[in-house]
Design a protein around this motif. Structure first.
Motif, PDB file in Angstrom:
ATOM      1  N   VAL A  99     -25.687  -2.483  48.255  1.00 37.85           N
ATOM      2  CA  VAL A  99     -25.127  -1.199  47.831  1.00 37.85           C
ATOM      3  C   VAL A  99     -23.633  -1.080  48.110  1.00 37.85           C
ATOM      4  CG1 VAL A  99     -27.305   0.067  47.988  1.00 37.85           C
ATOM      5  CG2 VAL A  99     -25.834  -0.120  50.015  1.00 37.85           C
ATOM      6  N   VAL A 100     -23.103  -1.920  49.001  1.00 37.60           N
ATOM      7  CA  VAL A 100     -21.662  -1.894  49.286  1.00 37.60           C
ATOM      8  C   VAL A 100     -20.940  -2.924  48.421  1.00 37.60           C
ATOM      9  CG1 VAL A 100     -19.883  -2.218  51.043  1.00 37.60           C
ATOM     10  CG2 VAL A 100     -22.020  -1.057  51.623  1.00 37.60           C
ATOM     11  N   ASP A 101     -21.458  -4.136  48.348  1.00 37.04           N
ATOM     12  CA  ASP A 101     -20.840  -5.184  47.527  1.00 37.04           C
ATOM     13  C   ASP A 101     -20.922  -4.873  46.039  1.00 37.04           C
ATOM     14  OD1 ASP A 101     -20.247  -6.558  49.814  1.00 37.04           O
ATOM     15  OD2 ASP A 101     -21.907  -7.970  49.643  1.00 37.04           O
ATOM     16  N   GLN A 102     -21.952  -4.089  45.643  1.00 39.15           N
ATOM     17  CA  GLN A 102     -22.147  -3.757  44.226  1.00 39.15           C
ATOM     18  C   GLN A 102     -22.136  -5.022  43.373  1.00 39.15           C
ATOM     19  OE1 GLN A 102     -22.936  -0.743  42.717  1.00 39.15           O
ATOM     20  NE2 GLN A 102     -23.242  -0.068  44.839  1.00 39.15           N
ATOM     21  N   ASP A 103     -23.103  -5.882  43.658  1.00 39.45           N
ATOM     22  CA  ASP A 103     -23.172  -7.195  43.042  1.00 39.45           C
ATOM     23  C   ASP A 103     -24.168  -7.271  41.883  1.00 39.45           C
ATOM     24  OD1 ASP A 103     -25.238  -6.747  44.814  1.00 39.45           O
ATOM     25  OD2 ASP A 103     -25.057  -8.653  45.856  1.00 39.45           O
ATOM     26  N   CYS A 104     -24.428  -6.151  41.231  1.00 34.17           N
ATOM     27  CA  CYS A 104     -25.282  -6.152  40.045  1.00 34.17           C
ATOM     28  C   CYS A 104     -24.512  -6.695  38.845  1.00 34.17           C
ATOM     29  CB  CYS A 104     -25.760  -4.729  39.737  1.00 34.17           C
ATOM     30  SG  CYS A 104     -26.871  -4.029  40.979  1.00 34.17           S
ATOM     31  N   ALA A 105     -25.217  -6.941  37.771  1.00 34.62           N
ATOM     32  CA  ALA A 105     -24.579  -7.378  36.533  1.00 34.62           C
ATOM     33  C   ALA A 105     -23.648  -6.284  36.014  1.00 34.62           C
ATOM     34  CB  ALA A 105     -25.646  -7.702  35.490  1.00 34.62           C
ATOM     35  N   GLU A 106     -22.700  -6.675  35.196  1.00 30.94           N
ATOM     36  CA  GLU A 106     -21.715  -5.728  34.658  1.00 30.94           C
ATOM     37  C   GLU A 106     -22.416  -4.558  33.964  1.00 30.94           C
ATOM     38  OE1 GLU A 106     -17.775  -5.728  31.723  1.00 30.94           O
ATOM     39  OE2 GLU A 106     -18.885  -7.576  32.132  1.00 30.94           O
ATOM     40  N   GLY A 107     -21.933  -3.359  34.241  1.00 31.36           N
ATOM     41  CA  GLY A 107     -22.497  -2.168  33.624  1.00 31.36           C
ATOM     42  C   GLY A 107     -23.621  -1.528  34.413  1.00 31.36           C
ATOM     43  N   LEU A 108     -24.012  -2.137  35.562  1.00 27.96           N
ATOM     44  CA  LEU A 108     -25.071  -1.583  36.402  1.00 27.96           C
ATOM     45  C   LEU A 108     -24.525  -1.274  37.790  1.00 27.96           C
ATOM     46  CD1 LEU A 108     -28.030  -3.969  35.475  1.00 27.96           C
ATOM     47  CD2 LEU A 108     -27.561  -1.687  34.551  1.00 27.96           C
ATOM     48  N   ARG A 109     -25.246  -0.472  38.548  1.00 34.63           N
ATOM     49  CA  ARG A 109     -24.883  -0.157  39.928  1.00 34.63           C
ATOM     50  C   ARG A 109     -26.061  -0.486  40.834  1.00 34.63           C
ATOM     51  NH1 ARG A 109     -26.533   6.151  40.964  1.00 34.63           N
ATOM     52  NH2 ARG A 109     -25.841   5.767  43.089  1.00 34.63           N
ATOM     53  N   CYS A 110     -25.761  -0.790  42.100  1.00 28.89           N
ATOM     54  CA  CYS A 110     -26.809  -0.996  43.099  1.00 28.89           C
ATOM     55  C   CYS A 110     -26.966   0.288  43.894  1.00 28.89           C
ATOM     56  CB  CYS A 110     -26.435  -2.144  44.032  1.00 28.89           C
ATOM     57  SG  CYS A 110     -27.727  -2.533  45.250  1.00 28.89           S
ATOM     58  N   THR A 111     -28.186   0.797  43.988  1.00 24.86           N
ATOM     59  CA  THR A 111     -28.427   2.008  44.762  1.00 24.86           C
ATOM     60  C   THR A 111     -29.872   1.997  45.263  1.00 24.86           C
ATOM     61  OG1 THR A 111     -28.152   4.414  44.770  1.00 24.86           O
ATOM     62  CG2 THR A 111     -29.245   3.449  42.846  1.00 24.86           C
ATOM     63  N   TYR A 112     -30.208   2.999  46.056  1.00 24.64           N
ATOM     64  CA  TYR A 112     -31.589   3.154  46.525  1.00 24.64           C
ATOM     65  C   TYR A 112     -32.358   3.959  45.476  1.00 24.64           C
ATOM     66  CZ  TYR A 112     -30.327   1.250  51.036  1.00 24.64           C
ATOM     67  OH  TYR A 112     -29.905   0.412  52.034  1.00 24.64           O
ATOM     68  N   ALA A 113     -33.386   3.343  44.930  1.00 27.96           N
ATOM     69  CA  ALA A 113     -34.205   3.985  43.910  1.00 27.96           C
ATOM     70  C   ALA A 113     -35.652   4.049  44.402  1.00 27.96           C
ATOM     71  CB  ALA A 113     -34.126   3.208  42.597  1.00 27.96           C
ATOM     72  N   THR A 114     -36.341   5.124  44.051  1.00 27.09           N
ATOM     73  CA  THR A 114     -37.712   5.351  44.517  1.00 27.09           C
ATOM     74  C   THR A 114     -38.690   5.279  43.360  1.00 27.09           C
ATOM     75  OG1 THR A 114     -36.921   6.768  46.308  1.00 27.09           O
ATOM     76  CG2 THR A 114     -39.236   6.965  45.719  1.00 27.09           C
ATOM     77  N   GLU A 115     -39.758   4.542  43.584  1.00 18.32           N
ATOM     78  CA  GLU A 115     -40.819   4.418  42.584  1.00 18.32           C
ATOM     79  C   GLU A 115     -42.154   4.293  43.299  1.00 18.32           C
ATOM     80  OE1 GLU A 115     -41.883   1.761  38.609  1.00 18.32           O
ATOM     81  OE2 GLU A 115     -40.536   0.945  40.138  1.00 18.32           O
ATOM     82  N   ALA A 116     -43.096   5.161  42.941  1.00 12.11           N
ATOM     83  CA  ALA A 116     -44.441   5.143  43.534  1.00 12.11           C
ATOM     84  C   ALA A 116     -44.387   5.226  45.056  1.00 12.11           C
ATOM     85  CB  ALA A 116     -45.199   3.896  43.089  1.00 12.11           C
ATOM     86  N   GLY A 117     -43.489   6.036  45.584  1.00 11.28           N
ATOM     87  CA  GLY A 117     -43.394   6.257  47.024  1.00 11.28           C
ATOM     88  C   GLY A 117     -42.636   5.195  47.789  1.00 11.28           C
ATOM     89  N   GLU A 118     -42.143   4.146  47.108  1.00  9.81           N
ATOM     90  CA  GLU A 118     -41.396   3.067  47.762  1.00  9.81           C
ATOM     91  C   GLU A 118     -39.924   3.151  47.353  1.00  9.81           C
ATOM     92  OE1 GLU A 118     -41.273  -1.836  48.082  1.00  9.81           O
ATOM     93  OE2 GLU A 118     -42.639  -0.844  46.685  1.00  9.81           O
ATOM     94  N   THR A 119     -39.048   3.058  48.330  1.00  9.73           N
ATOM     95  CA  THR A 119     -37.612   3.092  48.070  1.00  9.73           C
ATOM     96  C   THR A 119     -37.026   1.716  48.344  1.00  9.73           C
ATOM     97  OG1 THR A 119     -37.452   5.430  48.675  1.00  9.73           O
ATOM     98  CG2 THR A 119     -35.417   4.159  48.729  1.00  9.73           C
ATOM     99  N   ARG A 120     -36.255   1.205  47.396  1.00 10.44           N
ATOM    100  CA  ARG A 120     -35.644  -0.102  47.576  1.00 10.44           C
ATOM    101  C   ARG A 120     -34.322  -0.158  46.828  1.00 10.44           C
ATOM    102  NH1 ARG A 120     -36.972  -3.681  43.198  1.00 10.44           N
ATOM    103  NH2 ARG A 120     -38.446  -2.744  41.729  1.00 10.44           N
TER     104      ARG A 120
END
Length: 293
Positions: A99-120
């Motif tokens: 989340v600090v390096d922001q090393d996703c592919a161009e046009g995307l961001r790295c963040t904490y996302a929640t799905e089905a009660g799990e955050t990653r």
């Protein structure tokens, strides 16, 4: 999402021990070359815990260095984490991105996302809200929920004195990444993950390490730029450490050769003096030193 604010610094700070001894001599003494000595800085720990400031338990077990992102394998990031005994340590966590390096592919961001009660941590579309701007949680049709902030930011309650509601605030591993955004001193506690990521927050309050004038359960420890209030530790004289506030109040984690250990604080040429060893001044902390062998 639940988050908690506390006023402490991360362990990024390194303070040199300079050669002023308790008896006024410039002799570095049996501790060896004083340039090898340093204070390890302080670490953030979740507040609301027991008397050690560590979340209700005494355990502090650090597998990696959060500030320097050291000791983790490729594809892992180092984050603070709660321990089974209620204390706080650090762990290497594997994830899709940082989340600090922001090393996703161009046009995307790295963040904490929640799905089905799990955050990653995962790569998602960036939001539009800038640093300090109002933000919300934005569930998607695919069942994944994340906030409306831009890359490198996270949505949480505005810091005290900086408005109300939720605003986008900068994610960090170390204060050097905060720029004008303050210090990397705010711990996030998110539902659905064991990671305790950090945000930039207002500067930690100054204090007097000899008067110990911090609000309980915090105690005063030396740090780059002067002493600050931080969560209190319990380790005693001579015990190994990685951060100053792992040590009991009135001491600091220093390296005068032979590794980092807790050492009593002293005032070079004044009171309190060292009962054993020599008083070495801590760089950036006028009138504050540590007793080293």
């Amino acid at each position: 999402m639940r988050v908690y604010r506390l006023y402490v610094l991360t362990g990024t700070l390194v303070l040199a021990l300079w050669g002023a001894s308790c008896n006024g001599s410039d002799d570095p003494g049996p501790g060896g070359d004083v340039d090898a000595g340093r204070d390890a800085g302080t670490q953030p720990v979740p507040d609301g815990g027991g008397p050690d400031g560590g979340g209700g338990g005494g355990g502090q077990d650090f597998d990696c260095n959060v500030a320097r992102q050291e000791s983790c394998a490729q594809g892992q990031s180092c984050h603070f984490a709660d321990l089974a005994d209620g204390g706080t340590g650090s762990r290497c966590f594997e994830a899709e991105c940082d989340v600090v390096d922001q090393d996703c592919a161009e046009g995307l961001r790295c963040t904490y996302a929640t799905e089905a009660g799990e955050t990653r941590r995962r790569c998602v579309a960036p939001g539009t809200a800038g640093e300090g701007a109002p933000c919300t949680l934005a569930p998607t049709d695919g069942g994944v929920a994340y906030d409306t902030c831009q890359r490198g930011l996270f949505c949480r309650e505005a810091p005290e004195g900086q408005g109300s509601g939720f605003t986008c605030q900068r994610l960090c591993h170390a204060t050097t990444q905060c720029g004008n955004s303050g210090e990397c001193n705010t711990v996030l506690r998110l539902e659905g993950t064991d990671e305790l990521p950090l945000l930039c927050g207002p500067p930690s309050p100054a204090c007097n390490p000899f008067a110990q004038d911090c609000t309980s359960p915090l105690s005063c420890y030396p740090s780059t730029g002067g002493p600050v209030c931080a969560g209190s530790g319990t380790r005693t004289e001579g015990q190994s450490c990685e951060f100053s506030n792992q040590c009991a109040p009135g001491s600091a984690c220093v390296n005068a050769g032979g590794g980092l250990t807790c050492r009593a604080l002293c005032q070079p040429g004044g009171t309190p003096a060292c009962t054993t060893g020599n008083c070495r001044a801590l760089d950036g902390n006028p009138g504050v030193g540590a007793c080293v062998p």
